[in-house]
Design an enzyme around this catalytic site. Structure first.
Site, PDB file in Angstrom:
ATOM      1  N   PHE A 127     -36.859  46.500  59.558  1.00  0.00           N
ATOM      2  CA  PHE A 127     -36.749  46.875  61.014  1.00  0.00           C
ATOM      3  C   PHE A 127     -35.821  47.775  61.171  1.00  0.00           C
ATOM      4  O   PHE A 127     -34.475  47.681  60.846  1.00  0.00           O
ATOM      5  CB  PHE A 127     -36.661  45.445  61.918  1.00  0.00           C
ATOM      6  N   ASP A 196     -31.428  38.428  59.025  1.00  0.00           N
ATOM      7  CA  ASP A 196     -31.943  38.525  60.469  1.00  0.00           C
ATOM      8  C   ASP A 196     -33.331  37.729  60.762  1.00  0.00           C
ATOM      9  O   ASP A 196     -34.225  37.887  60.027  1.00  0.00           O
ATOM     10  CB  ASP A 196     -32.538  40.151  60.515  1.00  0.00           C
ATOM     11  N   TYR A 221     -35.522  36.644  72.877  1.00  0.00           N
ATOM     12  CA  TYR A 221     -36.858  36.772  73.481  1.00  0.00           C
ATOM     13  C   TYR A 221     -37.821  36.692  73.041  1.00  0.00           C
ATOM     14  O   TYR A 221     -38.912  36.806  73.524  1.00  0.00           O
ATOM     15  CB  TYR A 221     -36.474  38.112  74.432  1.00  0.00           C
ATOM     16  N   LYS A 222     -38.150  36.245  71.659  1.00  0.00           N
ATOM     17  CA  LYS A 222     -39.156  36.361  70.997  1.00  0.00           C
ATOM     18  C   LYS A 222     -39.890  34.712  71.207  1.00  0.00           C
ATOM     19  O   LYS A 222     -40.059  34.399  72.251  1.00  0.00           O
ATOM     20  CB  LYS A 222     -39.080  36.716  69.695  1.00  0.00           C
TER      21      LYS A 222
HETATM   22  C1  LIG Z   1     -36.362  42.144  62.836  1.00  0.00           C
HETATM   23  C2  LIG Z   1     -35.741  42.528  64.388  1.00  0.00           C
HETATM   24  N1  LIG Z   1     -34.303  42.865  64.292  1.00  0.00           N
HETATM   25  C3  LIG Z   1     -33.853  43.143  65.466  1.00  0.00           C
HETATM   26  C4  LIG Z   1     -34.721  43.409  66.627  1.00  0.00           C
HETATM   27  C5  LIG Z   1     -34.165  44.134  67.728  1.00  0.00           C
HETATM   28  O1  LIG Z   1     -32.994  43.615  68.523  1.00  0.00           O
HETATM   29  P1  LIG Z   1     -32.627  44.138  69.806  1.00  0.00           P
HETATM   30  O2  LIG Z   1     -32.734  42.858  70.523  1.00  0.00           O
HETATM   31  O3  LIG Z   1     -31.120  44.442  69.611  1.00  0.00           O
HETATM   32  O4  LIG Z   1     -33.311  45.182  70.277  1.00  0.00           O
HETATM   33  C6  LIG Z   1     -36.273  43.219  66.390  1.00  0.00           C
HETATM   34  C7  LIG Z   1     -36.872  43.567  67.655  1.00  0.00           C
HETATM   35  O5  LIG Z   1     -38.204  43.418  67.840  1.00  0.00           O
HETATM   36  C8  LIG Z   1     -36.528  42.880  65.165  1.00  0.00           C
HETATM   37  O6  LIG Z   1     -37.965  42.581  65.130  1.00  0.00           O
END
Ligand SMILES: Cc1ncc(COP(=O)(O)O)c(C=O)c1O
Length: 409
Positions: A127, A196, A221-222
């Site tokens: 990502f 992550d 938020y997911k």
């Molecule tokens: C693997 C991953 N890391 C980080 C993020 C994004 O994080 P942030 O909340 O800082 O936008 C996402 C967002 O979809 C993601 O899929």
């Protein structure tokens, strides 16, 4: 090919599903099939009342007194402790603050500084925020980021590796790394690992303590359903906490924030990773959203996710053979979404949204569907694929209106 389920059979699966009552905890718009909970989780009904209370009573009536009267100040730790059982961590190993991107920056800097080794190792195609943040952090520390192909990662871990930075479940393909094996491999080589967990937490099995995980971040938020822009979490294993000194030093991470000392002294444990004033309303929403997990085990959730995936995959293979599934079929090699490649994935996704099935598109050619076991049913999957089948057969997606791209895709 394995048997393909009919609508009646899908309805029977819902009737026999022990998690079916959990669906009632969510607001799901009438007629809409929501397959994007891996991007933004659905609204838990209890959050509406809780937000009203937090705004009208706590903020409105208590005003500044709310920090003590409603323990707003303790929310980062309290909500972190609620996430801990979902990821197999101890309550004081998780704290909720900032965004996933910012938490990545904080942990990469603090962890990579502990070693002189030059390489922060990650996956090419990770990502983007992970790679951008790591590149900036590496530049600041005089280290370098190396992003290598997934297949080459394990062999690349070596005595120059400082930190291994990986996303447990890939945002696009849904492929899942073997967390225990890679963490052990990095440890053997004298490197630390930062995971992550944005696409695993709340849907896929996680056992951070069991798997020897040192550092992790994840999204609120997911699958945790904390609402748009919900605060994120960070995890540091107990033994490492006192060894890390944050580079992003805010007053909330000070040992005594209200002493207003000129001299920085990190707070004990994980509290040192707090930076500024906690987002109280966002924390209140996430805290209540987490109650939707009460009474369900991660094993139950994962078993349901596997069954939803199986049905989705079988129906698409039978009815939409032009869509190539890019998500590994083996459950232990994937997370809780299913993705398909097609050169017109964007247009197909838009045509589906017009047919009240919300999935999403990831450039350049991936159509992605989140399988959220807390609130999705087998009938939802059946109806979604039925609408997809009709769109593919009629080629309705070719209507030029489905090629128009908004700011967010
Ligand atoms: C693997 C991953 N890391 C980080 C993020 C994004 O994080 P942030 O909340 O800082 O936008 C996402 C967002 O979809 C993601 O899929």
């Amino acid at each position: 090919m394995a048997q393909v389920t009919t609508l009646t059979e899908a309805q029977a699966l819902d009737a026999a599903d022990p998690l079916r009552p959990w669906r009632e905890r969510f607001h799901l718009p009438e007629g809409l099939i929501y397959l994007d909970g891996n991007s933004l989780g659905a609204l838990p009904k209890a959050v509406v009342a809780r937000q009203n209370e937090a705004v009208a009573r706590e903020w409105g009536e208590s005003l500044i007194r709310g920090w003590n009267a409603h323990d707003w100040i303790g929310a980062p730790q309290r909500v972190g402790a609620k996430i801990a059982p979902l990821i197999g961590a101890k309550p004081h190993e998780v704290i909720v603050c900032d965004s996933t991107s910012v938490n990545l920056f904080k942990l990469i800097l603090a962890a990579a500084k502990l070693s002189e080794r030059p390489v922060i190792l990650s996956e090419a195609g990770n990502f983007r925020t992970d790679l951008y943040v790591a590149e900036g952090a590496a530049e600041l520390l005089g280290r370098r980021l190396e992003a290598v192909a997934r297949e080459a990662l394990e062999a690349r871990i070596g005595d120059d590796t400082n930190l291994l930075l990986l996303t447990h479940v890939h945002y696009k393909s849904g492929a899942r790394f073997d967390m225990a094996a890679l963490t052990a491999r990095a440890r053997e080589a004298g490197a630390r690992t930062l995971w992550d967990l944005s696409h695993s937490t709340g849907a896929a099995p996680l056992a951070l303590n069991r798997d020897g995980v040192e550092l992790a971040v994840g999204c609120g938020y997911k699958y945790l359903n904390g609402g748009p822009g919900a605060p994120a979490f960070l995890y540091v294993e107990e033994a490492l906490q006192e060894l890390l000194t944050p580079m992003l030093r805010g007053w909330m991470g000070h040992a005594a924030p209200f002493a207003f000392d000129d001299e920085y002294r990190p707070a004990p444990g994980l509290d040192r990773f707090l930076v500024g004033t906690p987002p109280v309303l966002g924390l209140a929403a996430l805290e209540t959203a987490l109650d939707a997990f009460d009474g369900v085990t991660m094993d139950q959730l994962w078993a349901k996710s596997v069954a939803l995936f199986d049905l989705f995959q079988r129906l698409v293979a039978a009815h939409c053979p032009e869509l190539a599934c890019v998500t590994p079929a083996e459950p232990e090699q994937r997370g809780s979404h299913i993705s398909f490649a097609h050169p017109h994935a964007f247009e197909i996704c838009q045509a589906l949204i017009a047919a009240e099935v919300i999935g999403d598109f990831r450039a350049p050619d991936v159509l992605r569907f989140g399988l959220t076991p807390l609130y999705l049913g087998f009938e939802d999957i059946w109806r979604a694929v039925d609408r997809l089948r009709e769109i593919m057969a009629s080629e309705r997606w070719r209507d030029p209106k489905f090629a128009v791209r908004g700011k967010v895709t």
